[in-house]
Write a protein that holds these residues in place. Structure first.
Motif, PDB file in Angstrom:
ATOM      1  N   MET A   1       0.830  -1.204   0.000  1.00 26.04           N
ATOM      2  CA  MET A   1       0.000   0.000   0.000  1.00 26.04           C
ATOM      3  C   MET A   1       0.864   1.255   0.000  1.00 26.04           C
ATOM      4  O   MET A   1       1.940   1.269   0.579  1.00 26.04           O
ATOM      5  N   LEU A   2       0.333   2.317  -0.591  1.00 24.94           N
ATOM      6  CA  LEU A   2       1.102   3.566  -0.665  1.00 24.94           C
ATOM      7  C   LEU A   2       0.721   4.514   0.465  1.00 24.94           C
ATOM      8  O   LEU A   2       0.715   5.714   0.286  1.00 24.94           O
ATOM      9  N   LYS A   3       0.397   3.991   1.644  1.00 25.12           N
ATOM     10  CA  LYS A   3      -0.132   4.817   2.745  1.00 25.12           C
ATOM     11  C   LYS A   3       0.598   6.140   2.923  1.00 25.12           C
ATOM     12  O   LYS A   3      -0.015   7.163   3.131  1.00 25.12           O
ATOM     13  N   ASN A   4       1.927   6.085   2.863  1.00 25.95           N
ATOM     14  CA  ASN A   4       2.673   7.320   3.094  1.00 25.95           C
ATOM     15  C   ASN A   4       3.081   7.999   1.807  1.00 25.95           C
ATOM     16  O   ASN A   4       3.833   8.951   1.818  1.00 25.95           O
ATOM     17  N   LYS A   5       2.644   7.439   0.717  1.00 29.36           N
ATOM     18  CA  LYS A   5       3.040   8.015  -0.563  1.00 29.36           C
ATOM     19  C   LYS A   5       2.233   9.270  -0.849  1.00 29.36           C
ATOM     20  O   LYS A   5       1.057   9.376  -0.509  1.00 29.36           O
ATOM     21  N   LYS A   6       2.898  10.190  -1.538  1.00 31.72           N
ATOM     22  CA  LYS A   6       2.234  11.450  -1.870  1.00 31.72           C
ATOM     23  C   LYS A   6       1.717  11.370  -3.302  1.00 31.72           C
ATOM     24  O   LYS A   6       2.483  11.138  -4.230  1.00 31.72           O
ATOM     25  N   ILE A   7       0.418  11.588  -3.427  1.00 28.10           N
ATOM     26  CA  ILE A   7      -0.175  11.552  -4.766  1.00 28.10           C
ATOM     27  C   ILE A   7      -0.795  12.908  -5.069  1.00 28.10           C
ATOM     28  O   ILE A   7      -1.641  13.407  -4.326  1.00 28.10           O
ATOM     29  N   GLY A   8      -0.338  13.515  -6.153  1.00 28.01           N
ATOM     30  CA  GLY A   8      -0.826  14.844  -6.530  1.00 28.01           C
ATOM     31  C   GLY A   8      -1.934  14.736  -7.565  1.00 28.01           C
ATOM     32  O   GLY A   8      -1.828  13.965  -8.519  1.00 28.01           O
ATOM     33  N   PHE A   9      -2.986  15.508  -7.356  1.00 32.01           N
ATOM     34  CA  PHE A   9      -4.112  15.524  -8.291  1.00 32.01           C
ATOM     35  C   PHE A   9      -4.155  16.878  -8.990  1.00 32.01           C
ATOM     36  O   PHE A   9      -4.164  17.922  -8.337  1.00 32.01           O
ATOM     37  N   ILE A  10      -4.196  16.831 -10.312  1.00 30.85           N
ATOM     38  CA  ILE A  10      -4.251  18.059 -11.105  1.00 30.85           C
ATOM     39  C   ILE A  10      -5.447  17.974 -12.047  1.00 30.85           C
ATOM     40  O   ILE A  10      -5.682  16.917 -12.662  1.00 30.85           O
ATOM     41  N   GLY A  11      -6.203  19.062 -12.132  1.00 30.04           N
ATOM     42  CA  GLY A  11      -7.390  19.058 -13.003  1.00 30.04           C
ATOM     43  C   GLY A  11      -8.584  18.407 -12.334  1.00 30.04           C
ATOM     44  O   GLY A  11      -9.526  17.994 -13.009  1.00 30.04           O
ATOM     45  N   TRP A  12      -8.575  18.368 -10.998  1.00 34.15           N
ATOM     46  CA  TRP A  12      -9.643  17.679 -10.255  1.00 34.15           C
ATOM     47  C   TRP A  12     -10.900  18.528 -10.129  1.00 34.15           C
ATOM     48  O   TRP A  12     -11.941  18.056  -9.698  1.00 34.15           O
ATOM     49  N   ARG A  13     -10.819  19.814 -10.527  1.00 34.12           N
ATOM     50  CA  ARG A  13     -12.001  20.667 -10.425  1.00 34.12           C
ATOM     51  C   ARG A  13     -12.834  20.621 -11.706  1.00 34.12           C
ATOM     52  O   ARG A  13     -13.975  21.054 -11.732  1.00 34.12           O
ATOM     53  N   ASP A  69       5.072  11.049  -5.450  1.00 27.02           N
ATOM     54  CA  ASP A  69       5.318   9.684  -5.931  1.00 27.02           C
ATOM     55  C   ASP A  69       4.498   9.393  -7.185  1.00 27.02           C
ATOM     56  O   ASP A  69       4.918   8.652  -8.062  1.00 27.02           O
ATOM     57  N   ILE A  70       3.305   9.984  -7.206  1.00 29.10           N
ATOM     58  CA  ILE A  70       2.425   9.767  -8.368  1.00 29.10           C
ATOM     59  C   ILE A  70       1.734  11.090  -8.693  1.00 29.10           C
ATOM     60  O   ILE A  70       1.304  11.810  -7.783  1.00 29.10           O
ATOM     61  N   ILE A  71       1.632  11.380  -9.986  1.00 27.14           N
ATOM     62  CA  ILE A  71       0.834  12.534 -10.416  1.00 27.14           C
ATOM     63  C   ILE A  71      -0.337  11.999 -11.239  1.00 27.14           C
ATOM     64  O   ILE A  71      -0.152  11.196 -12.159  1.00 27.14           O
ATOM     65  N   VAL A  72      -1.538  12.441 -10.857  1.00 28.69           N
ATOM     66  CA  VAL A  72      -2.744  12.059 -11.600  1.00 28.69           C
ATOM     67  C   VAL A  72      -3.265  13.336 -12.230  1.00 28.69           C
ATOM     68  O   VAL A  72      -3.606  14.280 -11.515  1.00 28.69           O
ATOM     69  N   THR A  73      -3.311  13.391 -13.547  1.00 28.14           N
ATOM     70  CA  THR A  73      -3.779  14.635 -14.173  1.00 28.14           C
ATOM     71  C   THR A  73      -4.928  14.449 -15.161  1.00 28.14           C
ATOM     72  O   THR A  73      -4.918  13.539 -15.981  1.00 28.14           O
ATOM     73  N   GLY A  94       8.681   9.406 -10.679  1.00 28.89           N
ATOM     74  CA  GLY A  94       7.373   8.968 -10.197  1.00 28.89           C
ATOM     75  C   GLY A  94       6.476   8.496 -11.336  1.00 28.89           C
ATOM     76  O   GLY A  94       6.832   8.562 -12.512  1.00 28.89           O
ATOM     77  N   TYR A  95       5.289   8.021 -10.944  1.00 35.43           N
ATOM     78  CA  TYR A  95       4.312   7.574 -11.944  1.00 35.43           C
ATOM     79  C   TYR A  95       3.459   8.753 -12.393  1.00 35.43           C
ATOM     80  O   TYR A  95       2.988   9.535 -11.568  1.00 35.43           O
ATOM     81  N   TRP A  96       3.274   8.830 -13.693  1.00 37.99           N
ATOM     82  CA  TRP A  96       2.449   9.882 -14.297  1.00 37.99           C
ATOM     83  C   TRP A  96       1.205   9.205 -14.889  1.00 37.99           C
ATOM     84  O   TRP A  96       1.306   8.403 -15.810  1.00 37.99           O
ATOM     85  N   ILE A  97       0.032   9.514 -14.331  1.00 38.10           N
ATOM     86  CA  ILE A  97      -1.216   8.918 -14.847  1.00 38.10           C
ATOM     87  C   ILE A  97      -2.057  10.055 -15.422  1.00 38.10           C
ATOM     88  O   ILE A  97      -2.323  11.044 -14.744  1.00 38.10           O
ATOM     89  N   ASP A  98      -2.477   9.893 -16.663  1.00 38.12           N
ATOM     90  CA  ASP A  98      -2.993  11.047 -17.411  1.00 38.12           C
ATOM     91  C   ASP A  98      -4.182  10.651 -18.293  1.00 38.12           C
ATOM     92  O   ASP A  98      -4.243   9.512 -18.791  1.00 38.12           O
ATOM     93  N   THR A  99      -5.097  11.591 -18.494  1.00 39.84           N
ATOM     94  CA  THR A  99      -6.181  11.337 -19.459  1.00 39.84           C
ATOM     95  C   THR A  99      -5.889  11.988 -20.826  1.00 39.84           C
ATOM     96  O   THR A  99      -6.542  11.643 -21.811  1.00 39.84           O
ATOM     97  N   ALA A 100      -4.934  12.909 -20.870  1.00 46.83           N
ATOM     98  CA  ALA A 100      -4.671  13.621 -22.130  1.00 46.83           C
ATOM     99  C   ALA A 100      -4.006  12.710 -23.163  1.00 46.83           C
ATOM    100  O   ALA A 100      -3.375  11.719 -22.815  1.00 46.83           O
ATOM    101  N   SER A 101      -4.125  13.104 -24.432  1.00 46.01           N
ATOM    102  CA  SER A 101      -3.634  12.222 -25.498  1.00 46.01           C
ATOM    103  C   SER A 101      -2.124  12.344 -25.758  1.00 46.01           C
ATOM    104  O   SER A 101      -1.533  11.445 -26.360  1.00 46.01           O
ATOM    105  N   SER A 102      -1.482  13.424 -25.286  1.00 43.40           N
ATOM    106  CA  SER A 102      -0.103  13.731 -25.721  1.00 43.40           C
ATOM    107  C   SER A 102       0.887  12.579 -25.649  1.00 43.40           C
ATOM    108  O   SER A 102       1.691  12.399 -26.548  1.00 43.40           O
TER     109      SER A 102
END
Ligand code: HSE
Length: 379
Positions: A1-13, A69-73, A94-102
């Motif tokens: 588990m990533l309990k202490n991992k930092k995950i950043g959320f971008i475009g969440w609004r 550790d992970i960016i979710v955009t 870190g891991y980059w998880i994205d919905t954009a096509s680039s």
């Protein structure tokens, strides 16, 4: 588990991001890691989430981003194109998880849709791949619908027409569609009095005159979508295709690990992608050349067995009209699949299929949420 991992959320609004948050909150997923919320425009403000007041961080602050550790955009291609190369150049691993096509077609990215390619995802993780990009919505929905047949190598090629919701073009476009509905109503509201005998063609003429005028709001789409459709989505690509049509072929083949060699040929997907005045659901009509003669019952069985989200709608008028529609499917994870019919052309076997799926859910949010879940469950 990533309990202490930092995950950043971008475009969440935005539209996709807020559905993502809603799904993650309802599944109590935030307890598994330490979320940090970033914004390109609202940083420095506080907002309330998970019964806490959280500071919104600056989505352009590379020093903050590189500690994640992970960016979710869900912020879109412009943001990805600007930030991703800078972070990688700084050695961010870190891991980059994205919905954009680039980044989808890059060698160091995997296109993710885990009900279909979980094995490839695991393989990519063991091989150090760090960019996991959600497929285009039409590709996700096509695969969720037809993977039972792809998996058994039953599809030779597909001709497809899509009927894509306004929301696929973005929240401004969906809002513009609502505004167009309001504007049309105000043009003919007197005529819509049910007690007055109407001349239907004069109402239609009045509407059409308004739609062709500069009075209708059409900043986002360029033309009215209400009462009309737009058979062009995205920029122009080679062979007179649109970007949306190009993605259907290339992304699908990448996900299915088709390399275009003699032993592993591409599955040809030829499409016309059309924007229509629906809100959340993309519909797709497929004409499929089958590799062999197989019964319609077996086809239904394969589609149903492939994943938990396909629902077969019987090919009759009542069920089709009630259930094989954006109205019936909107806001749901289930994908309605109907109009299944086999036919022959020059003694070759063909199948027609029509499917309807929520483009915000299976076309974007769900593959993203599930990829994040794979990461925090794995570590
Ligand atoms: N490319 C898609 C569309 C959006 O234009 O409808 C996918 O979320």
């Amino acid at each position: 588990m990533l309990k202490n991992k930092k995950i950043g959320f971008i475009g969440w609004r935005g539209m996709v991001g807020s559905v993502l948050l809603e799904r993650m909150i309802s599944k109590k997923e935030f307890k598994n890691f330490f979320p940090i919320f970033f914004s390109t425009s609202q940083h420095g403000k506080y907002f309330s989430i998970l019964e806490q007041n959280k500071l919104i961080e600056n989505a352009f602050d590379i020093n903050k981003l590189k500690k994640l550790d992970i960016i979710v955009t869900c912020q879109g291609s412009k943001y990805t194109n600007y930030i991703h190369p800078q972070l990688r150049q700084l050695g961010w691993s870190g891991y980059w998880i994205d919905t954009a096509s680039s980044l989808r077609m890059r060698k160091d990215s995997l296109i993710v849709l885990d009900p279909i390619n979980k094995i490839s995802i695991n393989h990519a993780l063991s091989n150090g791949i760090k960019n996991f990009i959600v497929a285009n919505c039409t590709v996700c929905l096509m695969l969720m619908t037809l993977n039972g047949l792809f998996k058994k190598n039953l599809i030779d090629h597909i001709s497809m027409t899509t009927y894509q919701a306004a929301s696929g073009a973005g929240s401004n476009n969906l809002f513009e569609l609502f505004i167009q509905i309001k504007e049309l109503y105000s043009v003919i509201k007197k005529e819509l009095n049910i007690n007055i005998k109407k001349n239907i063609l004069s109402i239609e003429k009045k509407i059409n005159k308004f739609m062709r005028s500069s009075k209708i709001t059409k900043k986002a789409f360029g033309e009215p979508l209400i009462g009309s459709l737009i058979p062009w989505i995205g920029k122009k690509m080679p062979q007179n295709q649109t970007y949306e049509e190009w993605k259907c072929h290339v992304e699908l083949n990448k996900i299915l690990n088709r390399t275009g060699t003699k032993n592993n040929p591409f599955i040809s997907i030829n499409s016309i992608c059309v924007r229509v005045a629906t809100f959340r659901c993309h519909s797709q009509s497929f004409f499929i050349k089958l590799n062999k003669n197989i019964s319609i019952n077996k086809i239904k069985e394969l589609l149903l067995l492939d994943n938990n989200w396909v629902k077969i709608i019987p090919n009759n008028s009542k069920d089709t009209i009630q259930k094989l529609t954006p109205t019936a499917v909107s806001g749901k994870l289930i994908i309605h699949v109907g109009r299944l019919r086999k036919f022959k052309i020059k003694n070759e076997n063909y199948l027609s299929v029509f499917s309807v799926g929520d483009q915000i859910l299976w076309g974007s949010v769900e593959p993203l949420r599930r990829m994040l879940r794979i990461l925090y469950l794995k570590q």
